[in-house]
Design a protein around this motif. Structure first.
Motif, mmCIF file in Angstrom:
data_model
loop_
_atom_site.group_PDB
_atom_site.id
_atom_site.type_symbol
_atom_site.label_atom_id
_atom_site.label_comp_id
_atom_site.label_asym_id
_atom_site.label_seq_id
_atom_site.Cartn_x
_atom_site.Cartn_y
_atom_site.Cartn_z
ATOM 1 N N TYR A 77 22.784 9.595 38.200
ATOM 2 C CA TYR A 77 22.818 9.266 39.629
ATOM 3 C C TYR A 77 23.834 8.150 39.870
ATOM 4 O O TYR A 77 23.485 7.036 40.258
ATOM 5 N N LYS A 86 11.380 13.513 31.228
ATOM 6 C CA LYS A 86 10.601 13.973 32.385
ATOM 7 C C LYS A 86 9.106 13.941 32.092
ATOM 8 O O LYS A 86 8.290 13.889 33.008
ATOM 9 N N ASP A 103 9.275 14.834 39.549
ATOM 10 C CA ASP A 103 10.033 15.898 40.211
ATOM 11 C C ASP A 103 10.387 15.500 41.649
ATOM 12 O O ASP A 103 10.322 16.326 42.573
ATOM 13 N N GLU A 109 22.565 6.122 47.056
ATOM 14 C CA GLU A 109 21.807 7.105 47.832
ATOM 15 C C GLU A 109 21.025 6.399 48.938
ATOM 16 O O GLU A 109 20.291 5.439 48.688
ATOM 17 N N ALA A 117 13.287 13.299 42.290
ATOM 18 C CA ALA A 117 14.686 12.881 42.402
ATOM 19 C C ALA A 117 15.526 13.898 43.169
ATOM 20 O O ALA A 117 16.304 13.531 44.068
ATOM 21 N N ASP A 118 15.390 15.170 42.837
ATOM 22 C CA ASP A 118 16.213 16.196 43.497
ATOM 23 C C ASP A 118 15.936 16.253 44.991
ATOM 24 O O ASP A 118 16.865 16.414 45.793
ATOM 25 N N ARG A 120 12.423 11.428 38.199
ATOM 26 C CA ARG A 120 12.470 12.737 37.542
ATOM 27 C C ARG A 120 11.114 13.077 36.929
ATOM 28 O O ARG A 120 10.758 14.245 36.802
ATOM 29 N N VAL A 151 17.738 13.316 46.675
ATOM 30 C CA VAL A 151 19.185 13.501 46.704
ATOM 31 C C VAL A 151 19.569 14.578 47.719
ATOM 32 O O VAL A 151 20.558 14.449 48.453
ATOM 33 N N GLN A 152 18.773 15.648 47.796
ATOM 34 C CA GLN A 152 19.076 16.747 48.723
ATOM 35 C C GLN A 152 18.890 16.339 50.181
ATOM 36 O O GLN A 152 19.630 16.767 51.061
#
Length: 509
Positions: free
Chosen positions: A98, A428, A59, A102, A61-62, A56, A65-66
């Motif tokens: 989370y 963050k 920037d 993953e 992590a998203d 995070r 996951v996506q």
């Protein structure tokens, strides 16, 4: 003469994360790799929850996951039938943002890291090899072999060996690499296929001493087979083909192979370097420790090494700390590496043990016990905490002080979440900061303002108590979000003394 703050050898995930973190913190890095291009095949698949938490700060992590695949369950097979299922969808619920497993293949992972690194103007120098290096009074002098065969001399303040199990940095430092080599040959195959084991979940065959698992990928009908062989085929690893090992997957897991995209074999060691630091040189990732793939820990541990070292190097290079801060890197990471190698070795040895008793344990006892144990919340939580690396801590080590609530100095800050939000948003920002849950003193507020130390005061809520956080004390957090001080007072002199004792200067940006 080319000069950088940190010369990074090796552009796998460990080296790339180190370069990315240092670049974000304003440190001039140079990263080289002897390969011609990034890898297009990969063995590492799992991105653990702790890695995602730390990502995070970049920037990342998203995006992972996506683009990755969330595994809903692990299935265990015996004699061609699925005999036990372990749900994974919310296995870590309440412990982390989370709370799942993953899957994001290493080649895609590296591509994402390289793309982000380039936004800082840093490119991996390919087909460039470290020949040798020596330490001088104020830095490192290294000899590089360039793509055209010419030799270049460069200088750096520090050198980071992220160059794998055959590390030239480790060999130059003359560090021993004690341990052993597993007798099995490991293989990895990227396949498109169909069958009950291609339902987007993880499948493991318990039938034989040779390990076999199907790891789902994001594309439908696309998976990674990972297995071992130990019979006479293992003696001819270099000529082993997918056809030599595929029958077991077809028969035991009812896999219908449609296409093999790639196949490779490799040997696995279980080793830890004798030391992780010598002067201005550091060892990280596989250069420092290698172990069995049990639990998907390898890549994540290397990334943990990189994050641990990055903020410390940045502090020293920017004048925010004295060089003695760097002593803590080896202390903190080598202890974890030794525990991890021992643990994964025991797990893998159990899974691959030979003999009637071992077969009985795997095929009869394990399928019976797995559902029973995982039906208990405490068992599920222990399993998740261990594999996700959220229990990794630095308790009792030089940078860790105090205890308040259930949280000790050296712990990962517990995640607390309810309808009003969570306590991780400020994390963050990779900087020193103070968290208070409840109330604090005017003196603490004034001191933090004067010294530009971010202070986050949260109104007390039941979620904080449930997470084990104490009311009205304070937690000083390191830039990597581990707890430096856990204290039940509201006295800023405790923080002031800590920084002074550890050679950390009181200015923050």
């Amino acid at each position: 003469m080319n000069r950088s703050d940190v010369l990074i050898i090796g552009a796998g995930p460990t080296g790339l994360v180190l370069a990315l973190w240092l670049s974000k913190l304003g440190i001039h890095v140079r990263i080289i790799d002897k390969t011609l291009a990034p890898g297009t095949t990969s063995r590492a698949l799992a991105v653990q929850a702790r890695t995602l938490e730390l990502y995070r700060q970049l920037d990342l992590a998203d995006a992972i996951v996506q683009n990755g695949h969330r595994v809903a369950a692990a299935n265990f097979w015996v004699k061609g039938e699925a005999v036990a299922r372990l749900p994974l969808t919310r296995i870590g619920e309440g412990l982390t943002p989370y709370a799942f497993l993953e899957i994001f293949p290493q080649d895609e992972h590296e591509a994402l890291l390289i793309e982000r690194l380039e936004t800082f103007g840093i490119r991996v120098e390919r087909n460039t090899e470290l020949e040798s290096f020596t330490e001088t009074g104020d830095g490192i002098t290294a000899q590089l072999r360039l793509p055209d065969g010419q030799e270049e001399t460069c200088q750096a303040c520090y050198i980071a060996g992220c160059d794998g199990a055959r590390s030239i940095v480790r060999k130059t430092l003359d560090s021993g690499f004690p341990g052993g080599t597993y007798q099995q040959i490991f293989y990895v195959a990227d396949v498109q296929a169909s069958g009950p084991a291609f339902n987007g979940e993880l499948h493991v065959d318990l039938d034989e001493a040779d390990f076999l698992a199907v790891f789902p990928l994001a594309s439908e009908g696309h998976a990674r087979l990972i297995g071992t062989v130990r019979d006479e085929r293992a003696e001819h690893a270099e000529t082993l083909k997918f056809e030599d090992v595929s029958s077991r997957a077809i028969e035991h897991l009812k896999v219908k192979i449609e296409q093999v995209n790639w196949f490779s074999t490799y040997r696995v060691h279980h080793r830890v370097a004798e030391f992780f630091r010598s002067g201005r040189a550091f060892l990280l990732g596989d250069a420092a420790h290698v172990h069995s793939p049990a639990g998907g820990q390898g890549m994540n541990t290397g990334i943990g090494d990189a994050i641990n070292l990055a903020w410390k190097l940045a502090a020293v290079l920017s004048g925010g700390a004295t060089a003695k801060l760097l002593d803590s890197y080896e202390t903190e990471r080598i202890a974890f590496a030794r525990r991890l190698v021992s643990t994964t070795d025991r797990v893998f040895s159990f899974v691959t043990a030979e003999g009637k008793v071992a077969d009985l344990l795997r095929t009869r006892l394990a399928p019976f016990l797995i559902p029973k144990l995982t039906s208990f919340g405490a068992s599920r939580e222990f399993l998740f905490r261990t594999i996700s690396q959220i229990t990794v801590n630095y308790r009792g080590m030089p940078l860790s002080e105090g205890v308040t609530g259930h949280v000790h100095g050296g712990d990962r800050l517990p995640w607390a979440h309810d309808g009003e939000g969570d306590n991780y948003e400020s994390l963050k920002n990779p900087t020193w900061q103070v968290h208070v849950y409840g109330d604090t003193s005017d003196e603490m507020i004034a001191w933090c303002i004067e010294h530009h130390l971010p202070l986050h005061v949260f109104d007390w809520r039941p979620a904080f108590d449930a997470a084990g956080l104490a009311r009205n004390g304070f937690y000083l957090l390191r830039p990597d979000t581990y707890v430096a001080i856990a204290d039940n007072s509201a006295d800023p002199k405790v923080i002031e003394r800590y920084f002074r004792d550890h050679g950390i200067r009181l200015f923050f940006g």
